[in-house]
Scaffold this motif. Structure first.
Motif, PDB file in Angstrom:
ATOM      1  N   MET A  46     -21.208  -1.474  16.446  1.00  0.00           N
ATOM      2  CA  MET A  46     -20.041  -1.609  15.566  1.00  0.00           C
ATOM      3  C   MET A  46     -20.393  -1.299  14.123  1.00  0.00           C
ATOM      4  O   MET A  46     -19.633  -0.608  13.421  1.00  0.00           O
ATOM      5  N   GLN A  47     -21.519  -1.794  13.657  1.00  0.00           N
ATOM      6  CA  GLN A  47     -21.909  -1.543  12.272  1.00  0.00           C
ATOM      7  C   GLN A  47     -22.190  -0.060  12.043  1.00  0.00           C
ATOM      8  O   GLN A  47     -21.830   0.488  10.991  1.00  0.00           O
ATOM      9  N   THR A  48     -22.793   0.593  13.010  1.00  0.00           N
ATOM     10  CA  THR A  48     -23.079   2.027  12.863  1.00  0.00           C
ATOM     11  C   THR A  48     -21.790   2.838  12.927  1.00  0.00           C
ATOM     12  O   THR A  48     -21.613   3.786  12.152  1.00  0.00           O
ATOM     13  N   LEU A  49     -20.869   2.474  13.827  1.00  0.00           N
ATOM     14  CA  LEU A  49     -19.555   3.139  13.864  1.00  0.00           C
ATOM     15  C   LEU A  49     -18.853   2.996  12.511  1.00  0.00           C
ATOM     16  O   LEU A  49     -18.272   3.964  12.001  1.00  0.00           O
ATOM     17  N   TRP A  54     -17.043   5.167   7.322  1.00  0.00           N
ATOM     18  CA  TRP A  54     -17.072   5.030   5.864  1.00  0.00           C
ATOM     19  C   TRP A  54     -17.604   6.317   5.231  1.00  0.00           C
ATOM     20  O   TRP A  54     -17.032   6.823   4.260  1.00  0.00           O
ATOM     21  N   GLY A  55     -18.693   6.855   5.780  1.00  0.00           N
ATOM     22  CA  GLY A  55     -19.261   8.092   5.248  1.00  0.00           C
ATOM     23  C   GLY A  55     -18.286   9.250   5.326  1.00  0.00           C
ATOM     24  O   GLY A  55     -18.134  10.027   4.371  1.00  0.00           O
ATOM     25  N   ASP A  56     -17.591   9.377   6.453  1.00  0.00           N
ATOM     26  CA  ASP A  56     -16.594  10.442   6.590  1.00  0.00           C
ATOM     27  C   ASP A  56     -15.460  10.270   5.582  1.00  0.00           C
ATOM     28  O   ASP A  56     -14.993  11.241   4.977  1.00  0.00           O
ATOM     29  N   MET A  57     -15.015   9.031   5.393  1.00  0.00           N
ATOM     30  CA  MET A  57     -13.954   8.769   4.425  1.00  0.00           C
ATOM     31  C   MET A  57     -14.423   9.092   2.998  1.00  0.00           C
ATOM     32  O   MET A  57     -13.663   9.648   2.195  1.00  0.00           O
ATOM     33  N   ILE A  73     -22.544   1.726   0.387  1.00  0.00           N
ATOM     34  CA  ILE A  73     -23.221   1.843   1.674  1.00  0.00           C
ATOM     35  C   ILE A  73     -23.472   0.466   2.289  1.00  0.00           C
ATOM     36  O   ILE A  73     -23.269   0.274   3.490  1.00  0.00           O
ATOM     37  N   GLY A  74     -23.873  -0.498   1.485  1.00  0.00           N
ATOM     38  CA  GLY A  74     -24.147  -1.841   2.000  1.00  0.00           C
ATOM     39  C   GLY A  74     -22.948  -2.488   2.655  1.00  0.00           C
ATOM     40  O   GLY A  74     -23.076  -3.209   3.649  1.00  0.00           O
ATOM     41  N   GLU A  75     -21.772  -2.240   2.104  1.00  0.00           N
ATOM     42  CA  GLU A  75     -20.540  -2.821   2.659  1.00  0.00           C
ATOM     43  C   GLU A  75     -19.935  -1.958   3.774  1.00  0.00           C
ATOM     44  O   GLU A  75     -19.007  -2.387   4.459  1.00  0.00           O
ATOM     45  N   SER A  76     -20.443  -0.747   3.943  1.00  0.00           N
ATOM     46  CA  SER A  76     -19.862   0.188   4.914  1.00  0.00           C
ATOM     47  C   SER A  76     -19.869  -0.368   6.335  1.00  0.00           C
ATOM     48  O   SER A  76     -18.983  -0.054   7.122  1.00  0.00           O
ATOM     49  N   VAL A  77     -20.828  -1.205   6.658  1.00  0.00           N
ATOM     50  CA  VAL A  77     -20.959  -1.725   8.026  1.00  0.00           C
ATOM     51  C   VAL A  77     -19.846  -2.696   8.399  1.00  0.00           C
ATOM     52  O   VAL A  77     -19.645  -2.992   9.582  1.00  0.00           O
ATOM     53  N   ARG A  92      -7.094   8.309  12.077  1.00  0.00           N
ATOM     54  CA  ARG A  92      -6.527   8.777  10.801  1.00  0.00           C
ATOM     55  C   ARG A  92      -7.508   9.678  10.052  1.00  0.00           C
ATOM     56  O   ARG A  92      -7.124  10.710   9.503  1.00  0.00           O
ATOM     57  N   THR A  93      -8.757   9.264  10.029  1.00  0.00           N
ATOM     58  CA  THR A  93      -9.766  10.040   9.305  1.00  0.00           C
ATOM     59  C   THR A  93     -10.039  11.364  10.006  1.00  0.00           C
ATOM     60  O   THR A  93     -10.200  12.398   9.342  1.00  0.00           O
ATOM     61  N   ASP A  94     -10.063  11.364  11.324  1.00  0.00           N
ATOM     62  CA  ASP A  94     -10.248  12.619  12.057  1.00  0.00           C
ATOM     63  C   ASP A  94      -9.079  13.571  11.806  1.00  0.00           C
ATOM     64  O   ASP A  94      -9.279  14.782  11.655  1.00  0.00           O
TER      65      ASP A  94
END
Length: 176
Positions: A46-49, A54-57, A73-77, A92-94
């Motif tokens: 879940m954290q990696t997803l 987050w990175g894509d956004m 990055i720290g909060e992205s997880v 939505r992001t895709d």
């Protein structure tokens, strides 16, 4: 290096296809299995997803000028608290990425991009084409981690090879 609008469309399609397959595999896991520490850089599936989303956004905000995700990055997880919410935001992001890829021009791809990098704590300027390749490479990198974690959890993803993506050999995105 030549990065073209056709490359962007192909990779956006590949990204969405893979995310759909990964979502289906994740839905077969329990909440505890999704959140179990698995020794990956971002810990759990879940954290990696969440980090990948987050990175894509973040990259899309740089490419299309729309709002970036909250936090660094720290909060992205912790971007999405549940898989269901992640699925909605991922879709939505895709779609956002696909719309951008449909509209991006050779002129935009041959330019440069400047942004403040929280990771580097400074302004960064780089060729837009390199940034685009980085975004798609970042996806592949973290999907590889997620794939390994899902496999260890007993899940199968399905085909992940770009050349096996449905409709890869149709339209103007043909391989030469």
């Amino acid at each position: 290096m030549a990065v073209t609008p056709a490359y962007c469309r192909l990779m956006a399609r590949y990204n969405a296809w893979q995310n759909g397959q990964f979502k289906a595999a994740c839905e077969r896991l329990t909440e505890a299995e999704m959140r179990a520490e698995r020794g990956a850089f971002f810990g759990s599936i879940m954290q990696t997803l969440n980090h990948l989303l987050w990175g894509d956004m973040m990259w899309m905000s740089r490419f299309d000028g729309n709002s970036p995700p909250k936090g660094g990055i720290g909060e992205s997880v912790d971007l999405c608290p549940t898989l269901a919410m992640w699925g909605v935001e991922r879709f939505r992001t895709d779609q956002r990425m696909s719309l951008w890829a449909e509209k991006v021009s050779d002129t935009e791809l041959s330019g440069t991009l400047t942004w403040f990098s929280g990771a580097a704590n400074r302004d960064v300027t780089a060729p837009t084409a390199h940034c685009v390749v980085h975004m798609f490479n970042h996806q592949t990198h973290h999907r590889g981690q997620i794939h390994a974690m899902l496999t260890a959890a007993g899940q199968t993803i399905g085909d992940t090879d770009l050349v096996l993506m449905p409709e890869t050999f149709s339209g103007e995105d043909k391989w030469h």
